[in-house]
Design a protein around this motif. Structure first.
Motif, PDB file in Angstrom:
ATOM      1  N   ASP A 129      -3.798   1.386   0.843  1.00  0.00           N
ATOM      2  CA  ASP A 129      -2.472   1.747   1.360  1.00  0.00           C
ATOM      3  C   ASP A 129      -2.196   3.225   1.054  1.00  0.00           C
ATOM      4  O   ASP A 129      -1.965   3.583  -0.102  1.00  0.00           O
ATOM      5  CB  ASP A 129      -1.401   0.873   0.707  1.00  0.00           C
ATOM      6  N   PRO A 130      -2.200   4.100   2.065  1.00  0.00           N
ATOM      7  CA  PRO A 130      -1.993   5.533   1.783  1.00  0.00           C
ATOM      8  C   PRO A 130      -0.598   5.856   1.274  1.00  0.00           C
ATOM      9  O   PRO A 130      -0.381   6.917   0.696  1.00  0.00           O
ATOM     10  CB  PRO A 130      -2.247   6.191   3.153  1.00  0.00           C
ATOM     11  N   ASP A 131       0.356   4.942   1.468  1.00  0.00           N
ATOM     12  CA  ASP A 131       1.725   5.193   1.023  1.00  0.00           C
ATOM     13  C   ASP A 131       2.047   4.534  -0.313  1.00  0.00           C
ATOM     14  O   ASP A 131       3.184   4.600  -0.781  1.00  0.00           O
ATOM     15  CB  ASP A 131       2.714   4.690   2.078  1.00  0.00           C
ATOM     16  N   ALA A 132       1.049   3.914  -0.930  1.00  0.00           N
ATOM     17  CA  ALA A 132       1.289   3.239  -2.202  1.00  0.00           C
ATOM     18  C   ALA A 132       1.517   4.254  -3.314  1.00  0.00           C
ATOM     19  O   ALA A 132       1.081   5.406  -3.228  1.00  0.00           O
ATOM     20  CB  ALA A 132       0.092   2.352  -2.550  1.00  0.00           C
ATOM     21  N   PRO A 133       2.194   3.855  -4.391  1.00  0.00           N
ATOM     22  CA  PRO A 133       2.350   4.762  -5.538  1.00  0.00           C
ATOM     23  C   PRO A 133       0.993   5.205  -6.065  1.00  0.00           C
ATOM     24  O   PRO A 133      -0.011   4.508  -5.898  1.00  0.00           O
ATOM     25  CB  PRO A 133       3.097   3.893  -6.561  1.00  0.00           C
ATOM     26  N   ARG A 134       0.980   6.333  -6.737  1.00  0.00           N
ATOM     27  CA  ARG A 134      -0.290   6.869  -7.254  1.00  0.00           C
ATOM     28  C   ARG A 134      -0.766   6.140  -8.504  1.00  0.00           C
ATOM     29  O   ARG A 134      -1.899   6.306  -8.920  1.00  0.00           O
ATOM     30  CB  ARG A 134      -0.145   8.360  -7.564  1.00  0.00           C
ATOM     31  N   LEU A 135       0.098   5.329  -9.108  1.00  0.00           N
ATOM     32  CA  LEU A 135      -0.230   4.645 -10.354  1.00  0.00           C
ATOM     33  C   LEU A 135      -0.189   3.141 -10.143  1.00  0.00           C
ATOM     34  O   LEU A 135       0.773   2.602  -9.583  1.00  0.00           O
ATOM     35  CB  LEU A 135       0.762   5.038 -11.450  1.00  0.00           C
ATOM     36  N   CYS A 136      -1.240   2.452 -10.592  1.00  0.00           N
ATOM     37  CA  CYS A 136      -1.296   0.987 -10.535  1.00  0.00           C
ATOM     38  C   CYS A 136      -1.596   0.467 -11.929  1.00  0.00           C
ATOM     39  O   CYS A 136      -2.581   0.887 -12.559  1.00  0.00           O
ATOM     40  CB  CYS A 136      -2.371   0.541  -9.544  1.00  0.00           C
TER      41      CYS A 136
END
Length: 515
Positions: A20-27
């Protein structure tokens, strides 16, 4: 490849985040252990043009400093501290970082969980890199990361056996290595050595601790004890325990390099010449420009101070180009050319050539400079190299982006080498078509080039922003690589084929061991 979704319940959510290119940068991943190791083992082996690369950085036993070094290595930058890493990502070209997903398992097992979490939170805030961090719920480090900003949480309830990590990444021996013993320090797990030195702030271990922390990124990446001993030799100051240098010299014997001399910050006999911004060799003399524009003259054989170059530049000197007649050309930080005449009278045609190039660069600033015989070679910000000579002007578009360095070789067939922000080093004979393939390249900008005709044929030295230096023997088509640890600012090659490397806190001369 087996189905990730079939094997791990949390994998589907994690794969959704990855794509997902719009997901947050941190998981943040909690639950069953081994998911990130599994994902790294079954992920893409290499990054294509539009695919992300997955970089596994196990956090077991790591300090914040050790984590910063490991992450910097994966992202192709050099960082002396966690703060340096954050600044490097915030201010440099981040194409490689943007395509990299950092997989960071076992935060709870880090030597400094909270400090490591603080670093990861800062990296996430730069929005220049993607991070997957395995945490345990209801821990201070997990709470710190959850409060760092927008993030995704993935829970994996499956307990799976994680792949066995490589030997260098196994948890360190609880007793730790003997940090006073150079043999044990060079042979031990670098993660454990780093953690030991970070924790023992009150003891310098005869100078080993200072040298290790100065060059730690290269030491942690080095593959053999001999390579680590070589790097430590280059970082060791003259105030260290006098027993260390011979011990490290013995340990470094199998390495492909021999350290001739070093001048490190704090050295007094001979003194350290200061931070290096540009380097050049002229016969048996080294020219070393510092950050303030002073150009010191040093004996190439032993770095004895020989005085200073009297020149007209106000501010930083970005390139030095000695000419065969003793004249020295200098490029200032605004891309303008300056001339310091040698002791011998300069032929009128060379004076006119230099004056013409000086006038040209006043209107069109240069980004790199070299000189041979009757030619002055200049690079520009658009990727082209210009050779101004007695027979006219030759030009070639060699790079995508700025030319950062040029070098010229006065051999039987004179030629030019250039490096750029695209990471390539290219060879070109003015008046002919450039070589179609790069001479060498890395995934980092070139920061310095130097070339010289030696008794073994033409040698070329190249340095990149990832801290790597290569010395090429062009006739034999051989290369030797070296990483000193800190950022490399400049390199040069002496007339007898030695490599000189300039850093912020050291100047080092190395020679190749005979093959």
């Amino acid at each position: 490849m087996p189905s990730v979704r079939a094997e791990r319940p949390g994998a589907a959510a994690l794969l959704g985040w990855l794509t997902d290119p719009d997901a947050p940068r941190l998981c943040l991943v909690t639950g069953g252990p081994g998911l990130l190791d599994w994902l790294a083992a079954h992920g893409p082996r290499a990054a294509g043009r539009h695919r992300s690369a997955r970089a596994l950085v196990p956090l077991t036993g790591r300090t914040a400093l050790g984590t910063a070094w490991a992450v910097a290595d994966h992202l192709g930058v050099v960082a002396a501290s966690p703060g340096d890493l954050v600044r490097a990502l915030a201010t440099s070209d981040t194409g490689r970082a943007a395509r990299t997903v950092l997989l960071l398992p076992d935060l709870h097992a880090a030597a400094e969980p909270l400090r490591v979490a603080e670093l990861l939170a800062e990296l996430a805030r730069t929005r220049r890199v993607r991070l997957v961090v395995e945490t345990r719920p209801d821990t201070p480090e997990q709470a710190l990361l959850a409060a760092a900003g927008r993030h995704t949480e993935v829970t994996d309830d499956e307990t799976a056996e994680a792949p066995t990590p490589p030997p260098a990444l196994l948890p360190p021996d609880p007793s730790g290595p003997d940090l006073f013993d150079p043999d044990r320090v060079c042979a031990a797990d670098p993660v454990a050595v780093t953690t030991g030195y970070v924790r023992d702030e009150g003891e310098q271990h005869g100078g080993l601790r200072t040298a290790w922390l100065r060059a730690g990124q290269a030491l942690c990446a080095a593959r053999t004890p001999a390579d680590r001993a070589l790097v430590l030799l280059c970082a060791l100051g003259d105030g260290a325990d006098p027993r260390l240098r011979p011990a490290l010299t013995r340990l470094a014997e199998p390495a492909p390099w021999r350290v001739c001399w070093t001048r490190v910050t704090g050295d007094v006999a001979p003194p350290w010449p200061g931070p290096v911004a540009a380097l050049a060799a002229q016969g048996g003399t080294l020219l070393a420009a510092d950050l303030g524009g002073t150009v010191r003259l040093l004996a190439a054989a032993d770095a004895r101070p020989l005085g200073r170059l009297d020149h007209p530049v106000t501010g930083r000197v970005t390139a030095l180009a000695p000419a065969p007649d003793g004249t020295v050309l200098l490029l200032d930080e605004r891309g303008r050319l300056h001339t310091v005449r040698g002791r011998e009278p300069r032929p009128p045609y060379l004076r006119r050539l230099t004056e013409a190039v000086t006038t040209t660069l006043t209107r069109h600033p240069g980004t790199a400079l070299a000189a041979i015989g009757g030619s002055v070679v200049v690079g520009d910000r658009l990727g082209s190299v210009h050779a101004f000579g007695l027979t006219g002007l030759h030009q070639a578009a060699l790079h995508s982006g700025r030319v950062t360095a040029v070098a010229a070789v006065e051999s039987a067939t004179p030629f030019v080498c250039s490096g750029g922000t695209d990471g390539t080093v290219r060879r070109w004979t003015p008046g002919q078509d450039p070589d179609p393939a790069p001479l060498t390249e890395r995934r980092a900008p070139v920061v310095s080039l130097a070339a010289a005709e030696t008794p073994h044929g033409p040698f070329l030295a190249a340095a990149w922003a990832d801290g790597t230096v290569e010395l090429h023997c062009l006739e034999q088509e051989t290369r030797h690589a070296f990483r000193p640890g800190p950022p490399v600012r400049a390199v040069t090659v002496t007339e007898d084929g030695a490599l000189v490397v300039g850093l912020d806190e050291a100047l080092v001369r190395l020679e190749r061991h005979p093959d």
